[in-house]
Scaffold this motif. Structure first.
Motif, PDB file in Angstrom:
ATOM      1  N   PHE A   1       0.830  -1.208   0.000  1.00  0.00           N
ATOM      2  CA  PHE A   1       0.000   0.000   0.000  1.00  0.00           C
ATOM      3  C   PHE A   1       0.862   1.256   0.000  1.00  0.00           C
ATOM      4  CE2 PHE A   1      -1.994   3.392   2.508  1.00  0.00           C
ATOM      5  CZ  PHE A   1      -3.057   3.685   1.674  1.00  0.00           C
ATOM      6  N   PHE A   2       1.850   1.307   0.875  1.00  0.00           N
ATOM      7  CA  PHE A   2       2.694   2.499   0.949  1.00  0.00           C
ATOM      8  C   PHE A   2       3.578   2.659  -0.288  1.00  0.00           C
ATOM      9  CE2 PHE A   2       1.757   2.451   5.586  1.00  0.00           C
ATOM     10  CZ  PHE A   2       1.164   3.698   5.627  1.00  0.00           C
ATOM     11  N   SER A   3       3.936   1.578  -0.932  1.00  0.00           N
ATOM     12  CA  SER A   3       4.684   1.714  -2.186  1.00  0.00           C
ATOM     13  C   SER A   3       3.793   2.318  -3.264  1.00  0.00           C
ATOM     14  CB  SER A   3       5.270   0.370  -2.636  1.00  0.00           C
ATOM     15  OG  SER A   3       4.268  -0.495  -3.082  1.00  0.00           O
ATOM     16  N   TRP A   4       2.517   1.941  -3.299  1.00  0.00           N
ATOM     17  CA  TRP A   4       1.574   2.553  -4.246  1.00  0.00           C
ATOM     18  C   TRP A   4       1.399   4.041  -3.944  1.00  0.00           C
ATOM     19  CZ3 TRP A   4      -2.756  -1.670  -3.800  1.00  0.00           C
ATOM     20  CH2 TRP A   4      -2.365  -2.806  -4.518  1.00  0.00           C
ATOM     21  N   VAL A   5       1.294   4.379  -2.666  1.00  0.00           N
ATOM     22  CA  VAL A   5       1.148   5.784  -2.273  1.00  0.00           C
ATOM     23  C   VAL A   5       2.390   6.580  -2.675  1.00  0.00           C
ATOM     24  CG1 VAL A   5       0.969   7.366  -0.297  1.00  0.00           C
ATOM     25  CG2 VAL A   5      -0.499   5.343  -0.415  1.00  0.00           C
ATOM     26  N   LEU A   6       3.561   6.014  -2.440  1.00  0.00           N
ATOM     27  CA  LEU A   6       4.811   6.689  -2.801  1.00  0.00           C
ATOM     28  C   LEU A   6       4.897   6.926  -4.314  1.00  0.00           C
ATOM     29  CD1 LEU A   6       7.547   7.790  -1.841  1.00  0.00           C
ATOM     30  CD2 LEU A   6       8.470   5.500  -2.208  1.00  0.00           C
ATOM     31  N   ILE A   7       4.519   5.926  -5.095  1.00  0.00           N
ATOM     32  CA  ILE A   7       4.506   6.082  -6.553  1.00  0.00           C
ATOM     33  C   ILE A   7       3.542   7.191  -6.956  1.00  0.00           C
ATOM     34  CG2 ILE A   7       3.788   4.965  -8.708  1.00  0.00           C
ATOM     35  CD1 ILE A   7       4.930   2.334  -7.517  1.00  0.00           C
ATOM     36  N   SER A   8       2.376   7.217  -6.363  1.00  0.00           N
ATOM     37  CA  SER A   8       1.380   8.246  -6.685  1.00  0.00           C
ATOM     38  C   SER A   8       1.868   9.637  -6.329  1.00  0.00           C
ATOM     39  CB  SER A   8       0.069   7.964  -5.947  1.00  0.00           C
ATOM     40  OG  SER A   8      -0.455   6.733  -6.343  1.00  0.00           O
ATOM     41  N   VAL A   9       2.464   9.777  -5.159  1.00  0.00           N
ATOM     42  CA  VAL A   9       2.985  11.081  -4.736  1.00  0.00           C
ATOM     43  C   VAL A   9       4.114  11.522  -5.664  1.00  0.00           C
ATOM     44  CG1 VAL A   9       4.263  12.276  -2.891  1.00  0.00           C
ATOM     45  CG2 VAL A   9       2.262  10.876  -2.342  1.00  0.00           C
ATOM     46  N   TYR A  10       5.001  10.592  -6.017  1.00  0.00           N
ATOM     47  CA  TYR A  10       6.090  10.927  -6.943  1.00  0.00           C
ATOM     48  C   TYR A  10       5.527  11.410  -8.283  1.00  0.00           C
ATOM     49  CZ  TYR A  10       9.513  10.397 -10.594  1.00  0.00           C
ATOM     50  OH  TYR A  10      10.291  10.632 -11.688  1.00  0.00           O
ATOM     51  N   GLN A  11       4.592  10.644  -8.845  1.00  0.00           N
ATOM     52  CA  GLN A  11       4.059  11.007 -10.153  1.00  0.00           C
ATOM     53  C   GLN A  11       3.292  12.331 -10.097  1.00  0.00           C
ATOM     54  OE1 GLN A  11       2.072   7.322 -11.421  1.00  0.00           O
ATOM     55  NE2 GLN A  11       3.738   7.069 -12.907  1.00  0.00           N
TER      56      GLN A  11
END
Length: 160
Positions: free
Chosen positions: A36-46
């Protein structure tokens, strides 16, 4: 994103041949807090990449910033889905095409949010491509490297 539901890592025949695949799911490691947090990190980065580059490239022209961010976001999500899919099916392809079609329809139906003359220029599209590549390419490279270094369980079982 709904197209991801239609994707299958392993076909039905191999599921019955390799019941070990279920053990991995039962342990709860696939959908964990780390995932979940890896998905959140990807979203924040993008999102950060899209917004910062859009503001930098379009010099605070709000209508152009809205056009570029929305376009880059749609393209980034379509690319993310395309890179995540393992087994393409007709419904998945249709869903990608439908999403892109709705995007173009929204441009036509919402002229107050999009400068149609600007969208039709080369200047707009090279900036959209640049922003989209900057938001997607690093994610793709990281996923590719992780996939090569630590392949998923189903690939390990299939290669034996």
């Amino acid at each position: 994103v709904a197209a991801l539901i239609l994707d299958e890592d392993v076909n039905e025949i191999n599921v019955f041949l390799y019941p070990e695949l279920y053990r991995e799911l039962q342990k709860g490691r696939v959908l964990s807090l780390k995932t979940f947090f890896s998905w959140v990190l990807i979203s924040v980065y993008q999102a950060t990449c899209i917004m910062v580059l859009s503001i930098f490239l379009f010099e605070y022209d709000l209508l152009h910033i809205v056009s570029i961010t929305f376009t880059a976001l749609i393209l980034s999500e379509l690319i993310n889905v395309a890179l995540t899919i393992k087994n393409w099916k007709l419904l998945i392809v249709l869903s990608e095409i439908l999403t892109f079609s709705i995007y173009f329809l929204s441009i036509v139906l919402l002229p107050t949010y999009f400068d149609l003359k600007f969208i039709a220029t080369f200047n707009f599209w090279w900036k959209v491509i640049l922003v989209t590549l900057c938001s997607c390419l690093p994610i793709f490279l990281i996923r590719f490297i992780v996939h090569k270094v630590n392949p998923p369980q189903y690939l390990k079982l299939m290669s034996t």
